[in-house]
Design an enzyme around this catalytic site. Structure first.
Site, PDB file in Angstrom:
ATOM      1  N   TYR A   1     130.453  42.004  70.015  1.00 49.95           N
ATOM      2  CA  TYR A   1     130.229  41.244  71.244  1.00 49.95           C
ATOM      3  C   TYR A   1     130.429  39.741  71.082  1.00 49.95           C
ATOM      4  CZ  TYR A   1     128.849  45.561  73.422  1.00 49.95           C
ATOM      5  OH  TYR A   1     128.876  46.829  73.938  1.00 49.95           O
TER       6      TYR A   1
ATOM      7  N   HIS B   1     133.452  51.101  80.783  1.00 49.39           N
ATOM      8  CA  HIS B   1     133.609  50.209  79.633  1.00 49.39           C
ATOM      9  C   HIS B   1     135.055  50.412  79.229  1.00 49.39           C
ATOM     10  CE1 HIS B   1     129.177  50.743  78.066  1.00 49.39           C
ATOM     11  NE2 HIS B   1     129.237  50.019  79.166  1.00 49.39           N
TER      12      HIS B   1
ATOM     13  N   CYS C   1     133.234  55.316  79.325  1.00 46.65           N
ATOM     14  CA  CYS C   1     133.503  54.423  78.193  1.00 46.65           C
ATOM     15  C   CYS C   1     134.740  54.975  77.497  1.00 46.65           C
ATOM     16  CB  CYS C   1     132.312  54.356  77.248  1.00 46.65           C
ATOM     17  SG  CYS C   1     132.664  53.332  75.810  1.00 46.65           S
TER      18      CYS C   1
ATOM     19  N   HIS D   1     126.228  57.344  79.355  1.00 50.30           N
ATOM     20  CA  HIS D   1     127.245  56.793  78.459  1.00 50.30           C
ATOM     21  C   HIS D   1     127.610  57.878  77.447  1.00 50.30           C
ATOM     22  CE1 HIS D   1     128.800  54.477  75.037  1.00 50.30           C
ATOM     23  NE2 HIS D   1     129.065  53.527  75.895  1.00 50.30           N
TER      24      HIS D   1
ATOM     25  N   ASP E   1     134.881  46.273  76.800  1.00 53.38           N
ATOM     26  CA  ASP E   1     133.881  46.698  75.830  1.00 53.38           C
ATOM     27  C   ASP E   1     134.294  46.181  74.461  1.00 53.38           C
ATOM     28  OD1 ASP E   1     131.603  47.952  75.008  1.00 53.38           O
ATOM     29  OD2 ASP E   1     132.532  49.911  74.750  1.00 53.38           O
ATOM     30  N   HIS E   2     133.351  45.649  73.748  1.00 53.58           N
ATOM     31  CA  HIS E   2     133.596  45.092  72.416  1.00 53.58           C
ATOM     32  C   HIS E   2     134.801  44.141  72.446  1.00 53.58           C
ATOM     33  CE1 HIS E   2     131.572  48.953  70.706  1.00 53.58           C
ATOM     34  NE2 HIS E   2     130.821  48.299  71.552  1.00 53.58           N
TER      35      HIS E   2
HETATM   36  C1  DNO Z   1     127.851  49.852  72.297  1.00 54.24           C
HETATM   37  C2  DNO Z   1     127.467  50.377  73.609  1.00 54.24           C
HETATM   38  C3  DNO Z   1     126.372  51.419  73.570  1.00 54.24           C
HETATM   39  C4  DNO Z   1     125.799  51.600  74.968  1.00 54.24           C
HETATM   40  C5  DNO Z   1     124.658  52.571  75.056  1.00 54.24           C
HETATM   41  C6  DNO Z   1     124.386  52.941  76.499  1.00 54.24           C
HETATM   42  O1  DNO Z   1     128.443  48.823  72.224  1.00 54.24           O
HETATM   43  O2  DNO Z   1     128.554  50.833  74.307  1.00 54.24           O
HETATM   44  O3  DNO Z   1     125.380  51.033  72.700  1.00 54.24           O
HETATM   45  O4  DNO Z   1     125.330  50.395  75.451  1.00 54.24           O
HETATM   46  O5  DNO Z   1     124.909  53.714  74.338  1.00 54.24           O
HETATM   47  O6  DNO Z   1     123.176  53.607  76.615  1.00 54.24           O
END
Ligand code: DNO
Length: 399
Positions: free
Chosen positions: A374, A302, A275, A237, A355-356
């Site tokens: 989240y 993500h 991401c 990530h 994501d988020h």
């Molecule tokens: C936050 C996430 C990160 C992710 C880690 C993966 O929302 O995208 O915390 O889970 O960095 O190791």
């Protein structure tokens, strides 16, 4: 059949107030989750993996990605007990492989995982989102953490603004602000104190970007052969935010960084979690071009965007808004999946999760932040928008 990425959601385990049933109702079929209850560095027992997998499958879903199998800090600094922790890591990969879980996300960010300075930044429409402001971060490191030399990382204007920002807060606000920076490890309450951060920082003394990269590559050289053997794909990530903070290097922030780490071990098991939100605060990260270049090694995504401000701050925008071109990114991802199908790759389908998400509607009345970013409804909106976007693009390919 219409080409589509696999729709997933992150789930923080049985304690998450957003349940597996909620996720299923949102229309997702896959889960990204971790055994959050275990300490970083411990071996993941096979029985615990099996039990968690059963829970997910009983809800009609599939455990698509482990997010994350976190690295103990001593693997990153390559001192202390790092050999023991690497062995543990290998064992966890074997146990995951034995249970048929074949995708593992991890990161190589030193000390802190993702960092924001405001977890409830109010947008004009009344919704809340996550925000990062270098001025606020300066206030944290200069006045709270009191990291020696931190003033040198900022301009005079930023330093003045940081002083003002710090002075404007009450003691209670200061304590909350400080906690929100050092204690948001995903899915975990570590209850870290400022002294703990100092201790962790001390372990990185003398670790520059090059050393940290070499430590990462050596970790990959040791672990990837095992991952390959047990049929697991590793996906790093990116750094969030994608630039050095706390005077520490961050080494998975640019296309160049990705090129380096993929080249360090040429194996299909050595890949990335794209991401888009993490890469996006850096305007020079051309995300569609990154999908074209690294496509075959993108194991999962993500999808999220940020809005960059001229002063270097950024907030999390809606999934299709902000500073990046989500249309182009999704189009490139669908084209990559097409290429994989043409090449006969069994793993042609790339999973994504919104994501988020913004805190909106009824979620604004709930206690927060439980897991900042989240909330259920904001992510549901993101999932729905991304689903529509990809459906539209995929259908246009058929014309
Ligand atoms: C936050 C996430 C990160 C992710 C880690 C993966 O929302 O995208 O915390 O889970 O960095 O190791």
């Amino acid at each position: 059949m219409t080409l589509s990425m696999q729709e997933c959601m992150r789930w923080y385990g049985p304690e998450d107030s957003v349940s597996l049933s909620d996720i299923r109702q949102a229309g997702a079929s896959g889960i990204y989750t971790s055994l959050h209850e275990l300490e970083y560095g411990e071996v993941w027992p096979q029985e615990s993996i099996r039990a968690r997998k059963r829970l997910i499958e009983d809800a009609g879903l599939k455990w698509v990605a482990v997010e994350s199998l976190p690295l103990h800090e001593e693997i990153k600094t390559r001192n202390g007990n790092f050999k023991h922790y690497i062995n543990n890591y290998k064992q966890s990969l074997k146990n995951l492989g034995a249970e048929g879980i074949d995708l593992v996300i991890y990161n190589f960010m030193p000390v802190l995982d993702w960092v924001r300075t405001d977890l409830a930044y109010r947008l004009k429409d009344g919704s809340e989102c996550l925000f990062f402001d270098p001025v606020q971060f300066a206030a944290f490191e200069i006045y709270m953490l009191q990291r020696p030399g931190s003033e040198n990382d900022y301009t005079t204007t930023q330093l003045e603004a940081a002083k003002e920002f710090y002075a404007s807060m009450s003691d209670k606000q200061r304590a909350e602000f400080c906690n929100s920076i050092i204690d948001i490890f995903p899915g975990k309450k570590m209850s870290l104190k400022l002294e703990d951060i100092h201790e962790l920082l001390a372990k990185y003394k003398g670790t520059d970007a090059n050393t940290l990269k070499q430590n990462h590559y050596r970790f990959l050289q040791e672990v990837i052969p095992i991952a390959e053997e047990v049929g697991v794909k590793m996906a790093v990530h990116p750094d969030d935010p994608p630039f050095p903070i706390l005077g520490l290097p961050r080494i998975v922030s640019t296309a160049d960084d990705v090129r380096g780490l993929l080249g360090a071990v040429e194996s299909p098991s050595n890949g990335i979690c794209l991401c888009t939100g993490s890469f996006s605060p850096r305007a020079s990260n051309d995300l569609p071009a990154m999908v074209r270049e690294f496509g075959s090694r993108i194991h999962c995504t993500h999808l999220r965007s940020t809005q960059r401000n001229p002063d270097g701050s950024f907030y999390e925008a809606s999934h299709l808004g902000g500073s990046i071109d989500m249309f182009e990114i999704v189009r490139e991802l669908l084209l990559e999946m097409k290429r994989r199908q043409d090449d006969g790759r069994k793993d042609w389908q790339i999973p994504f999760r919104p994501d988020h998400g913004h805190t909106i509607l009824d979620d604004l009345n709930k206690k927060r932040p439980e897991n900042p970013g989240y909330s259920a409804i904001g992510r549901l909106k993101g999932l729905a928008e991304l689903r529509g976007l990809q459906l539209g693009i995929a259908r246009s390919f058929q014309k």
